[in-house]
Design a protein around this motif. Structure first.
Motif, PDB file in Angstrom:
ATOM      1  N   ASN A   1     -54.837  18.813 -67.926  1.00  0.00           N
ATOM      2  CA  ASN A   1     -56.070  18.301 -68.518  1.00  0.00           C
ATOM      3  C   ASN A   1     -56.466  16.942 -67.952  1.00  0.00           C
ATOM      4  OD1 ASN A   1     -58.225  18.788 -70.240  1.00  0.00           O
ATOM      5  ND2 ASN A   1     -57.319  17.643 -71.921  1.00  0.00           N
ATOM      6  N   ARG A   2     -56.395  16.805 -66.626  1.00  0.00           N
ATOM      7  CA  ARG A   2     -56.723  15.520 -66.017  1.00  0.00           C
ATOM      8  C   ARG A   2     -57.012  15.700 -64.529  1.00  0.00           C
ATOM      9  NH1 ARG A   2     -50.527  13.139 -66.307  1.00  0.00           N
ATOM     10  NH2 ARG A   2     -49.746  14.154 -64.406  1.00  0.00           N
ATOM     11  N   MET A   3     -57.697  14.713 -63.968  1.00  0.00           N
ATOM     12  CA  MET A   3     -57.904  14.661 -62.526  1.00  0.00           C
ATOM     13  C   MET A   3     -56.650  14.087 -61.880  1.00  0.00           C
ATOM     14  SD  MET A   3     -61.010  15.754 -61.650  1.00  0.00           S
ATOM     15  CE  MET A   3     -61.522  14.914 -60.142  1.00  0.00           C
ATOM     16  N   GLU A   4     -56.267  14.660 -60.732  1.00  0.00           N
ATOM     17  CA  GLU A   4     -55.065  14.207 -60.044  1.00  0.00           C
ATOM     18  C   GLU A   4     -55.342  14.046 -58.553  1.00  0.00           C
ATOM     19  OE1 GLU A   4     -51.709  16.316 -62.942  1.00  0.00           O
ATOM     20  OE2 GLU A   4     -51.963  17.005 -60.875  1.00  0.00           O
ATOM     21  N   GLU A   5     -54.736  13.030 -57.976  1.00  0.00           N
ATOM     22  CA  GLU A   5     -54.840  12.854 -56.531  1.00  0.00           C
ATOM     23  C   GLU A   5     -53.928  13.868 -55.846  1.00  0.00           C
ATOM     24  OE1 GLU A   5     -54.515   9.375 -53.081  1.00  0.00           O
ATOM     25  OE2 GLU A   5     -54.185   8.878 -55.200  1.00  0.00           O
ATOM     26  N   VAL A   6     -54.443  14.497 -54.783  1.00  0.00           N
ATOM     27  CA  VAL A   6     -53.700  15.540 -54.079  1.00  0.00           C
ATOM     28  C   VAL A   6     -53.657  15.214 -52.583  1.00  0.00           C
ATOM     29  CG1 VAL A   6     -54.111  17.402 -55.731  1.00  0.00           C
ATOM     30  CG2 VAL A   6     -55.832  16.897 -53.995  1.00  0.00           C
ATOM     31  N   PRO A   7     -52.612  15.669 -51.878  1.00  0.00           N
ATOM     32  CA  PRO A   7     -52.456  15.324 -50.458  1.00  0.00           C
ATOM     33  C   PRO A   7     -53.229  16.252 -49.529  1.00  0.00           C
ATOM     34  CG  PRO A   7     -50.559  16.565 -51.170  1.00  0.00           C
ATOM     35  CD  PRO A   7     -51.433  16.399 -52.393  1.00  0.00           C
ATOM     36  N   PHE A   8     -54.516  16.444 -49.814  1.00  0.00           N
ATOM     37  CA  PHE A   8     -55.357  17.316 -49.007  1.00  0.00           C
ATOM     38  C   PHE A   8     -56.341  16.473 -48.206  1.00  0.00           C
ATOM     39  CE2 PHE A   8     -55.116  20.249 -52.964  1.00  0.00           C
ATOM     40  CZ  PHE A   8     -53.772  20.499 -52.707  1.00  0.00           C
TER      41      PHE A   8
ATOM     42  N   GLN B   1     -50.999  26.997 -59.488  1.00  0.00           N
ATOM     43  CA  GLN B   1     -51.115  26.552 -60.880  1.00  0.00           C
ATOM     44  C   GLN B   1     -52.353  25.689 -61.088  1.00  0.00           C
ATOM     45  OE1 GLN B   1     -47.235  24.715 -61.237  1.00  0.00           O
ATOM     46  NE2 GLN B   1     -46.429  26.427 -62.432  1.00  0.00           N
ATOM     47  N   MET B   2     -52.688  24.881 -60.090  1.00  0.00           N
ATOM     48  CA  MET B   2     -53.851  24.006 -60.200  1.00  0.00           C
ATOM     49  C   MET B   2     -55.147  24.728 -59.864  1.00  0.00           C
ATOM     50  SD  MET B   2     -54.675  20.398 -58.198  1.00  0.00           S
ATOM     51  CE  MET B   2     -53.519  19.417 -59.151  1.00  0.00           C
ATOM     52  N   HIS B   3     -55.124  25.638 -58.881  1.00  0.00           N
ATOM     53  CA  HIS B   3     -56.374  26.145 -58.323  1.00  0.00           C
ATOM     54  C   HIS B   3     -56.787  27.541 -58.777  1.00  0.00           C
ATOM     55  CE1 HIS B   3     -55.543  22.733 -55.672  1.00  0.00           C
ATOM     56  NE2 HIS B   3     -56.839  22.719 -55.457  1.00  0.00           N
ATOM     57  N   ILE B   4     -55.865  28.383 -59.188  1.00  0.00           N
ATOM     58  CA  ILE B   4     -56.279  29.707 -59.658  1.00  0.00           C
ATOM     59  C   ILE B   4     -57.203  29.612 -60.873  1.00  0.00           C
ATOM     60  CG2 ILE B   4     -55.422  31.805 -60.788  1.00  0.00           C
ATOM     61  CD1 ILE B   4     -53.243  31.927 -58.656  1.00  0.00           C
ATOM     62  N   PRO B   5     -56.941  28.710 -61.846  1.00  0.00           N
ATOM     63  CA  PRO B   5     -57.924  28.571 -62.934  1.00  0.00           C
ATOM     64  C   PRO B   5     -59.313  28.185 -62.428  1.00  0.00           C
ATOM     65  CG  PRO B   5     -55.849  27.559 -63.568  1.00  0.00           C
ATOM     66  CD  PRO B   5     -55.725  27.904 -62.114  1.00  0.00           C
ATOM     67  N   LEU B   6     -59.375  27.366 -61.379  1.00  0.00           N
ATOM     68  CA  LEU B   6     -60.668  26.993 -60.806  1.00  0.00           C
ATOM     69  C   LEU B   6     -61.308  28.184 -60.103  1.00  0.00           C
ATOM     70  CD1 LEU B   6     -59.669  23.525 -59.272  1.00  0.00           C
ATOM     71  CD2 LEU B   6     -60.853  23.943 -61.436  1.00  0.00           C
ATOM     72  N   MET B   7     -60.508  28.941 -59.369  1.00  0.00           N
ATOM     73  CA  MET B   7     -61.029  30.124 -58.682  1.00  0.00           C
ATOM     74  C   MET B   7     -61.647  31.109 -59.671  1.00  0.00           C
ATOM     75  SD  MET B   7     -57.915  30.911 -56.028  1.00  0.00           S
ATOM     76  CE  MET B   7     -57.771  30.088 -54.437  1.00  0.00           C
TER      77      MET B   7
ATOM     78  N   ARG C   1     -68.587  23.082 -55.481  1.00  0.00           N
ATOM     79  CA  ARG C   1     -68.588  21.760 -56.112  1.00  0.00           C
ATOM     80  C   ARG C   1     -68.488  21.925 -57.629  1.00  0.00           C
ATOM     81  NH1 ARG C   1     -73.018  18.386 -57.770  1.00  0.00           N
ATOM     82  NH2 ARG C   1     -72.416  16.181 -57.894  1.00  0.00           N
ATOM     83  N   PHE C   2     -67.470  21.298 -58.200  1.00  0.00           N
ATOM     84  CA  PHE C   2     -67.238  21.357 -59.637  1.00  0.00           C
ATOM     85  C   PHE C   2     -67.627  20.029 -60.282  1.00  0.00           C
ATOM     86  CE2 PHE C   2     -64.328  24.545 -57.981  1.00  0.00           C
ATOM     87  CZ  PHE C   2     -64.429  25.583 -58.900  1.00  0.00           C
ATOM     88  N   ILE C   3     -68.063  20.119 -61.529  1.00  0.00           N
ATOM     89  CA  ILE C   3     -68.343  18.934 -62.339  1.00  0.00           C
ATOM     90  C   ILE C   3     -67.434  18.993 -63.557  1.00  0.00           C
ATOM     91  CG2 ILE C   3     -70.077  17.656 -63.644  1.00  0.00           C
ATOM     92  CD1 ILE C   3     -72.210  19.119 -61.972  1.00  0.00           C
ATOM     93  N   VAL C   4     -66.641  17.956 -63.755  1.00  0.00           N
ATOM     94  CA  VAL C   4     -65.754  17.917 -64.916  1.00  0.00           C
ATOM     95  C   VAL C   4     -66.110  16.697 -65.762  1.00  0.00           C
ATOM     96  CG1 VAL C   4     -63.927  16.719 -63.615  1.00  0.00           C
ATOM     97  CG2 VAL C   4     -63.366  17.924 -65.735  1.00  0.00           C
ATOM     98  N   THR C   5     -66.398  16.953 -67.020  1.00  0.00           N
ATOM     99  CA  THR C   5     -66.736  15.887 -67.962  1.00  0.00           C
ATOM    100  C   THR C   5     -65.672  15.837 -69.041  1.00  0.00           C
ATOM    101  OG1 THR C   5     -69.111  16.130 -67.578  1.00  0.00           O
ATOM    102  CG2 THR C   5     -68.438  15.027 -69.605  1.00  0.00           C
TER     103      THR C   5
ATOM    104  N   THR D   1     -63.517  10.611 -87.072  1.00  0.00           N
ATOM    105  CA  THR D   1     -62.790  11.713 -86.455  1.00  0.00           C
ATOM    106  C   THR D   1     -62.794  11.494 -84.947  1.00  0.00           C
ATOM    107  OG1 THR D   1     -63.487  13.251 -88.183  1.00  0.00           O
ATOM    108  CG2 THR D   1     -62.728  14.207 -86.113  1.00  0.00           C
ATOM    109  N   ILE D   2     -61.649  11.655 -84.314  1.00  0.00           N
ATOM    110  CA  ILE D   2     -61.603  11.533 -82.854  1.00  0.00           C
ATOM    111  C   ILE D   2     -61.980  12.885 -82.260  1.00  0.00           C
ATOM    112  CG2 ILE D   2     -60.172  11.082 -80.834  1.00  0.00           C
ATOM    113  CD1 ILE D   2     -58.457   9.262 -82.548  1.00  0.00           C
ATOM    114  N   ARG D   3     -63.079  12.909 -81.539  1.00  0.00           N
ATOM    115  CA  ARG D   3     -63.513  14.138 -80.880  1.00  0.00           C
ATOM    116  C   ARG D   3     -63.122  14.086 -79.407  1.00  0.00           C
ATOM    117  NH1 ARG D   3     -69.378  16.385 -83.068  1.00  0.00           N
ATOM    118  NH2 ARG D   3     -68.554  17.192 -85.047  1.00  0.00           N
ATOM    119  N   SER D   4     -62.592  15.185 -78.924  1.00  0.00           N
ATOM    120  CA  SER D   4     -62.139  15.235 -77.535  1.00  0.00           C
ATOM    121  C   SER D   4     -62.550  16.564 -76.916  1.00  0.00           C
ATOM    122  CB  SER D   4     -60.618  15.073 -77.471  1.00  0.00           C
ATOM    123  OG  SER D   4     -60.173  14.975 -76.138  1.00  0.00           O
ATOM    124  N   SER D   5     -63.100  16.505 -75.715  1.00  0.00           N
ATOM    125  CA  SER D   5     -63.537  17.731 -75.051  1.00  0.00           C
ATOM    126  C   SER D   5     -63.459  17.568 -73.540  1.00  0.00           C
ATOM    127  CB  SER D   5     -64.975  18.081 -75.453  1.00  0.00           C
ATOM    128  OG  SER D   5     -65.872  17.078 -75.009  1.00  0.00           O
ATOM    129  N   VAL D   6     -63.318  18.702 -72.866  1.00  0.00           N
ATOM    130  CA  VAL D   6     -63.379  18.761 -71.410  1.00  0.00           C
ATOM    131  C   VAL D   6     -64.319  19.896 -71.044  1.00  0.00           C
ATOM    132  CG1 VAL D   6     -62.131  19.114 -69.253  1.00  0.00           C
ATOM    133  CG2 VAL D   6     -61.026  17.906 -71.139  1.00  0.00           C
TER     134      VAL D   6
END
Length: 480
Positions: free
Chosen positions: A239-246, A297-303, A317-321, A465-470
Motif C-alpha cells: 500500500n505504498r509507492m516504492e523506489e525500484v531498480p528499473f 507480486q508488485m506488477h501482476i495486480p497492476l497488469m 500510465r497509472f495515477i495513484v491517490t 474519524t480518520i478516513r484513509s483511501s487509495v
C-alpha cells in the motif's frame, strides 16, 4: 513553486465549474463514480464503463467496482446514449436517488440503488482540503503517477468477455515448478478479487504465464551524460509507492545490466479453444538483479487492472491517490473558509452540534479568519520555509509536476510541529492531519473548534474519524 502556490485556487475553480449559475441555493450532486463510453467490442461497447469509484461515496457503499458496465439507469438501457443523455439520467432533477443495473467483470448482472449526494455549489469538503493542504502531510496524502512498460493485446474477434466466468492454469513446467506455482497463486488472487472462479474441470479460460530474467548481452554501461532519475512504482501489497531498480522508459538497452520479461495470457477454452483472448507482457531493463517472484507480486495486480476493460495498450500510465485525513463532516465555504455551508448527517461534527451557517473562528487556537489569497500565500511561504526540515532522500515528483516533494525528516519533527503551531503560517487546517506526530506530538486526536452560532460563541471538542483511501486508475479521459 508556482504549481503549489496556486493549488488551492485551482481546486476551488475546479469545484465551482459545476455551479448552476443564476440559481439560489444551487447544489452540486454526485453519485461517486467516473465513467467513459466504451468503444471496445469485447467489453460494454456503446455503454458507460466505470473507471473509478470515489472513496466513501454512495457508489462505493452500493458495491460499484471499476470496469462495471452501466447497463440501465432507472430501467432505461444506456447503449448508444449520448454523454448529455447520461449526465441527465445520472442526476435526475426531481429524485434523490436512482436504480442502476450493472454488469460486472465476471458477467453477473446486479441492480443497486444509488443515492445522490448533494452539497451547496460553494462547498469544499475536508477530503478536498486535505489534498489542497497535502504538503502538511505528504506521508499520508498525495497524488503520484508512474508508467509501466506493459504491452496489452486483445482478440480482434467480436466476442463479449462477459461470457467467460471461470479459469484454470496451464500445466506447470516441472523445471520451474516453484516459480510458476507462485505466479499462478498471485494471478488467482487477482482473478478471484474480480469475481472469477477457478474451475479445474471445465474452465472458460486457461491462464498461461511466460517469463525471462538474465544478464543483458548488450550491456555497455550507464549513460555518462544523463543523470539517472529514481523510478517509483506502486506496491499494492504494501500500500505504498516504492523506489525500484528499473531504468526509465526510453533508456537505451545498452544501459541495463539485466533484462526481465513477465507476462500472462488468457486463452479461450469455451467458444473457440486455443484463441488468445487477452494478454499482458512487461519488459523491463534493470540496473540490478530483481527476482521474478518479487516483480510479479508488485506488477501482476497492476497488469490485472485492465482486464476485462482495456483502456491503454502500451506504456501504461497509472495515477495513484493516497489520502488519509481527519474527517469531522464539516463542509466549508470555498470563498471564505471560516464559514460552514453544510454538515454531513451523522458525522462527528453533526453529533457535536455544529450546523450550516455557523462560523468556525478558530481551530486548535489558530484563526481561520483569512481570505483565500491570504491562506494561499501563507501556505506557499510555509512550504518554502520548511524545506530544511524535509528528508532529501525521499524526494519525488507529484502528479502536478512539483519536483520537491519530500517527507519530513523524522529527527526534525519538533521543528515541524513548531512551524505548524506558528500563527503567522495560517495553519489552522493542519487539523486534518492532527493524528500525525509531526503535526501533533501527543496521541490525543481530539480537536478543539471555536464556533460562532448566531450571537453565541462555543468551544466544541470533536473527535474525528480518520478516513484513509487509495485510488489506483489508468490515465484516460472520463466523465463524472
Amino acid at each position: 513553486m508556482k504549481k503549489i502556490s496556486y493549488s488551492l485556487l485551482l481546486l476551488w475553480m475546479a469545484s465551482s465549474a459545476w455551479a448552476q449559475k443564476g440559481k439560489e441555493n444551487a447544489q452540486v450532486c454526485r453519485i461517486g463514480l467516473t465513467y467513459e463510453i466504451s468503444q471496445k467490442a469485447n467489453w460494454g461497447k456503446g455503454r458507460p464503463v466505470v473507471t473509478q469509484v470515489i472513496p466513501y461515496s454512495s457508489a462505493e457503499r452500493a458495491g460499484v467496482q471499476p470496469n462495471d458496465i452501466i447497463e440501465q439507469i432507472d430501467g432505461i438501457p444506456t447503449v448508444e446514449l449520448t454523454a448529455d443523455d447520461l449526465a441527465i439520467l445520472l442526476n435526475p432533477a426531481t429524485r434523490p436517488d436512482m436504480v442502476l443495473t450493472f454488469q460486472s467483470a465476471q458477467g453477473a448482472t446486479r441492480t443497486v440503488r444509488v443515492v445522490k449526494e448533494c452539497k451547496p455549489v460553494d462547498a469544499i469538503t475536508e477530503a478536498q482540503l486535505a489534498m489542497a493542504f497535502n504538503m502538511y502531510s505528504l506521508e499520508t496524502t498525495c497524488t503520484r503517477t508512474f508508467t509501466c512498460p506493459f504491452v496489452y493485446t486483445a482478440t480482434t474477434d467480436t466476442v463479449n468477455f462477459a461470457q467467460f466466468r471461470t479459469f484454470s492454469f496451464a500445466e506447470v513446467d516441472e523445471n520451474n515448478q516453484e516459480l510458476e506455482m507462485d505466479l499462478n497463486r498471485i494471478i488467482e488472487r487477482e482473478m478471484v478479487k474480480k469475481g472469477y472462479e477457478r474451475n479445474l474441470q471445465a474452465p472458460d479460460m486457461l491462464v498461461q504465464t511466460f517469463y525471462f530474467f538474465d544478464k543483458n548481452p548488450d550491456y555497455v554501461g550507464p549513460n555518462p551524460i544523463k543523470l539517472k532519475e529514481p523510478v517509483y512504482r506502486y506496491n499494492a501489497n504494501r500500500n505504498r509507492m516504492e523506489e525500484v531498480p528499473f531504468l526509465e522508459l526510453g533508456a537505451s538497452s545498452s544501459e541495463a545490466p539485466y533484462v526481465l520479461q513477465l507476462g500472462f495470457r488468457l486463452i479461450d477454452q469455451k467458444l473457440q479453444p486455443g484463441r488468445v483472448l487477452w494478454e499482458c507482457e512487461a519488459n523491463e531493463m534493470l540496473e540490478e538483479a530483481f527476482g521474478l517472484k518479487e516483480y510479479a507480486q508488485m506488477h501482476i495486480p497492476l497488469m490485472c487492472t485492465q482486464f476485462p476493460y482495456l483502456r491503454s495498450r502500451k506504456n501504461v500510465r497509472f495515477i495513484v491517490t493516497q489520502c488519509t485525513y481527519n474527517y469531522t463532516g464539516i463542509n466549508y465555504d470555498m470563498n471564505k473558509l471560516s464559514n460552514v455551508v453544510a454538515i454531513d448527517k451523522g458525522s462527528p461534527a453533526y453529533e457535536a452540534g455544529i450546523q450550516a451557517g455557523d462560523v468556525v473562528e478558530g481551530i486548535e487556537g489558530l484563526s481561520t479568519d483569512y481570505t483565500i489569497d491570504e491562506f494561499t500565500a501563507a501556505y506557499r511561504q510555509f512550504i518554502m520555509n520548511t524545506m530544511v526540515y524535509r528528508d532529501a532522500s525521499t524526494r519525488f515528483t507529484d502528479a502536478n509536476g512539483f519536483d520537491r516533494c519530500m517527507y519530513w525528516d523524522t529527527f526534525k519533527y519538533p521543528e515541524v510541529n513548531k512551524a505548524i503551531q506558528n500563527a503567522n503560517n495560517l495553519t489552522a487546517f493542519a487539523y486534518l492531519y492532527y493524528f500525525a506526530p509531526y503535526v501533533n506530538p501527543t496521541s490525543n486526536n481530539a480537536i478543539t473548534f471555536y464556533v460562532k452560532q448566531g450571537k453565541e460563541r462555543r468551544k466544541i471538542i470533536i473527535r474525528p474519524t480518520i478516513r484513509s483511501s487509495v485510488s489506483l486508475t489508468v490515465a484516460g479521459r472520463t466523465s463524472k
